[in-house]
Design an enzyme around this catalytic site. Structure first.
Site, PDB file in Angstrom:
ATOM      1  N   CYS B  37      -0.730 -48.914 -39.790  1.00 17.98           N
ATOM      2  CA  CYS B  37      -1.454 -50.474 -39.873  1.00 17.98           C
ATOM      3  C   CYS B  37      -0.976 -51.234 -41.064  1.00 17.98           C
ATOM      4  O   CYS B  37      -1.700 -52.145 -41.187  1.00 17.98           O
ATOM      5  CB  CYS B  37      -2.867 -50.159 -39.635  1.00 17.98           C
ATOM      6  SG  CYS B  37      -3.281 -49.313 -38.085  1.00 17.98           S
ATOM      7  N   CYS B 106      -9.632 -56.252 -44.407  1.00 22.91           N
ATOM      8  CA  CYS B 106      -9.458 -55.526 -45.708  1.00 22.91           C
ATOM      9  C   CYS B 106     -10.965 -55.231 -46.051  1.00 22.91           C
ATOM     10  O   CYS B 106     -11.446 -54.101 -46.593  1.00 22.91           O
ATOM     11  CB  CYS B 106      -9.016 -56.264 -47.052  1.00 22.91           C
ATOM     12  SG  CYS B 106      -7.153 -56.819 -46.439  1.00 22.91           S
TER      13      CYS B 106
END
Lengths: 406, 139
Positions: B37, B106
Site C-alpha cells: 500500500c 497518513c
C-alpha cells in the site's frame, strides 16, 4: 563546479524546446501567419510551403513518404485516431485488437473504450524484462484480428519492443500494425518500411519541439491503410484530420526532427555514457537497488531504479531540487502504484520505491553526479527511518509477514 | 503537490526516529500498514509504572506526509497517560500538519499505530484492554 538547481531530469514527460526550434518558429507567428489552406494568396502559399517542408523532413526521418504524414495535436490524438480509426474502418473484417499491458494510457484507454463497445482486446503481458513475448503475440492472433498496437519505447522503463519482429508477424498475417513511437522518434532510428509499420504516432514535445503538435504516419502502399477520421470538418490532411493546421507547431516539429536526426549519433553516445555513469554510481553505492527493464533493450537516455525499503514520494521530497518521476502510488492521482512496474512482476513495494530518470540534450555530467550524490544520501537517511529496512536487517522475510492491510 | 511548511519541517528533522527493545515489558509496539500500500508505520511507546508515556519512537516507510504524521504523533505522546494517548485523533494531526485530503489516510495510519502500540503494551502487562482497541478498525 556549482550546479544550477532545479535540475530537470524528467525528459520522458516532456523536453524543453530547443532554442533553434523556437527561432525557426518565430516568423510564423507574426510574418508568415497565413492559413495553410488558403489557396488564393501568398500568405496561404507561404504557410503551406513551410508545412510541406516540415512534412518532407519528418517523412524522411522515418523513411516514409510526405503524403503519409498526418499532423495532429499530439501523440494522444494520433493514438486515438489510429486505434479508433482502424476499428471503425475495418469493423467488417473483424473485431479483435491485440495490445500490451505496458502501453501508455493514450493507447490503453481507447482500447478499453472499444472493448466496452464490443471489440475483443487481447492484453499481452510482458516478460520480467519488460519485453513482450513474440510467441504469445503469434498465439493471440485470430482470423478476426484487425490491429496489433504495441509501443516502440516505453515511457516508464525505457524498454524498446522488438518492432521489426512484430511488424514481420503482422505483415505475414495481413494485420495492421500501429506503434506508439513517442519516446523513440528522434532518439533512436525508426524506419517504417524496414519494420513493416503501418501506423506510427509521436509528438513534438518529447523531442525538443513544441507542445500541442504531433504526427500520425499512415501507410499508403503495400498495404494502403485507411482510418476513419475522428474530427469532421474541412477535410484537411487528406480527410483524416480536419482542422486548420498548426503552422508554427508544425514548423517547430520539423526543425526539431531535423536536429534530432543530425545529432542522433552524438546525442546517443553522450547520453548513454551519462546514463551508464548514473546507473553505475547508484547501483554500486546503494545495496538492494534494482534496475527496472532490460538494460540491453533500453533507450539511451532512460533509467528506472527501485530502491528497496524506501517509498518513492518521500525520496522525491528528499531531492526536491531534482525533477524526476516515481512509480509510487502517492505521486499518482489514482493512488495506485505504476501498472507498468507491477506488470514486470515486481512486488508493489518495489513499484512504490522506483524512480525514473530521463536524461536529455541539456543534461550535464555535473548534474548527473549531483543527482547521484543526493540520492545516495537521501536513500541512506530514509532507510535509517524505514521499519522495512530494520526488519530486513533482522533477517525477516518481508514477503512472509502478515501485514495489517488498511 | 506543494507540502506545508510543517510537513517539510518534520520530514527534514524527524523527531524520535529509532527503536526500543520490543520484548521489554514497558514497551508497546504498533506496526501498521503494508508495503504494497506504500506505507508502513512502526510506533513504539515506553511507559512507566504510573502509566505515563515517558518516551516514544517511530520508523516509517511512506510518503513525506506519513513520516511527518508519525513524527508528530511521537512528540504528542510523550507525557501523556496511556488513556490520554487513545484520545489522540487523526483529525488533530490533519489540522496541525495541514494535510491535504489525499493525505488524510497518513494521519489515520498514525492513529492506528498509536492504538496498536497501546494495545500491545496493555496485553503484554496483562492489563485490561478497552473495547475501542478490540473492535477491528478498518478504513
Amino acid at each position: 563546479m556549482a550546479v544550477k538547481t532545479p535540475i530537470y531530469m524528467d525528459n520522458h514527460a516532456t523536453t524543453p524546446t530547443d532554442p533553434r526550434v523556437v527561432e525557426a518558429m518565430l516568423p510564423y507567428f507574426t510574418e508568415v501567419f497565413g492559413n495553410a489552406a488558403s489557396r488564393n494568396h501568398s500568405f496561404g502559399w507561404q504557410a503551406e510551403e513551410a508545412v510541406e517542408n516540415a512534412r518532407a523532413t519528418i517523412a524522411k526521418a522515418i523513411n516514409a513518404d510526405s503524403k503519409e504524414i498526418v499532423f495532429t495535436s499530439g501523440a494522444t490524438e494520433s493514438n486515438n485516431l489510429a486505434i479508433k480509426g482502424i476499428a471503425e474502418m475495418y469493423a467488417e473484417k473483424g473485431n479483435h485488437i491485440i495490445t500490451c499491458v505496458t502501453e501508455h494510457k493514450a493507447v490503453i484507454d481507447p482500447c478499453k473504450k472499444l472493448e466496452r463497445q464490443g471489440f475483443d482486446v487481447t492484453w499481452l503481458p510482458v516478460l520480467p524484462s519488460g519485453l513482450i513475448d513474440l510467441d504469445a503475440l503469434r498465439a493471440a492472433i485470430t482470423d478476426k484480428t484487425i490491429l496489433i498496437t504495441i509501443m516502440h519505447g516505453n515511457n516508464e522503463i525505457g524498454v524498446i519492443q522488438p518492432v521489426d519482429e512484430i511488424g514481420a508477424i503482422a505483415a505475414e498475417k495481413g494485420i495492421v500494425f500501429h506503434t506508439d513511437a513517442t519516446q523513440t522518434v528522434g532518439k533512436i532510428p525508426v524506419d517504417v518500411k524496414k519494420s513493416n509499420i503501418h501506423l506510427l504516432s509521436f509528438s513534438g514535445h518529447k523531442l525538443y519541439g513544441p507542445k500541442g503538435v504531433g504526427v500520425l504516419y499512415v501507410r499508403r502502399r503495400k498495404p494502403r491503410v485507411r482510418v476513419t477520421p475522428i474530427l469532421d470538418g474541412g477535410g484537411h490532411e487528406r480527410g483524416m484530420r480536419s482542422g486548420t493546421l498548426n503552422v508554427t507547431g508544425i514548423v517547430g516539429l520539423g526543425k526539431a526532427v531535423e536536429l534530432c536526426i543530425q545529432e542522433m549519433e552524438s546525442d546517443t553516445k553522450r547520453l548513454s555514457g551519462l546514463r551508464d555513469h548514473l546507473r553505475k554510481r547508484l547501483l554500486e553505492s546503494i545495496p538492494e537497488s534494482y534496475e527496472n527493464g532490460d538494460p540491453n533493450h533500453k533507450l539511451p537516455h532512460s533509467l528506472n531504479i527501485s530502491f528497496s525499503f524506501v517509498e518513492g514520494e518521500s525520496l522525491l521530497m528528499g531531492i526536491a531540487e531534482v525533477a524526476v518521476s516515481s512509480g509510487s502510488a502517492c505521486t499518482s492521482a489514482s493512488l495506485e502504484p505504476s501498472y507498468v512496474l507491477k506488470s514486470l512482476g515486481l512486488g508493489d513495494e518495489l513499484a512504490h520505491s522506483s524512480i525514473r530518470f530521463g536524461l536529455g540534450r541539456f543534461t550535464t555530467k555535473e548534474e548527473v553526479d549531483y543527482v547521484a550524490d543526493k540520492l545516495i544520501s537521501v536513500v541512506e537517511k530514509l532507510r535509517e527511518m524505514s521499519p522495512l529496512y530494520e526488519m530486513h536487517n533482522e533477517g525477516i522475510d518481508l514477503s512472509k509477514v502478515e501485514w495489517a492491510h488498511h | 503537490m506543494a507540502y506545508s511548511d510543517k510537513i517539510l519541517e518534520h520530514y527534514n528533522n524527524p523527531r524520535n526516529v529509532g527503536s526500543f527493545d520490543k520484548t521489554a515489558p514497558e514497551v508497546g509496539t504498533g506496526l501498521v500498514g503494508a508495503p504494497e500500500c506504500g506505507d508502513v508505520m512502526k510506533l513504539q511507546i515506553q511507559v512507566n509504572n504510573e502509566g505515563v508515556i515517558t518516551d516514544a519512537k517511530f520508523k516509517t516507510f511512506g510518503c513525506g506526509s506519513a513520516i511527518a504524521s508519525s513524527s508528530l504523533a511521537t512528540e504528542w505522546l510523550k507525557g501523556r497517560t496511556v488513556d490520554q494517548a487513545l484520545e489522540l485523533k487523526n483529525t488533530a494531526i490533519v489540522e496541525e500538519l495541514n494535510l491535504p485530503p489525499i493525505k488524510i489516510h497518513c494521519s489515520v495510519l498514525a492513529e492506528d499505530a498509536i492504538k496498536a502500540a497501546v494495545k500491545d503494551y496493555l496485553e503484554k502487562n496483562n492489563k485490561e484492554v478497552p473495547e475501542v482497541l478490540t473492535a477491528g478498525h478498518h478504513h
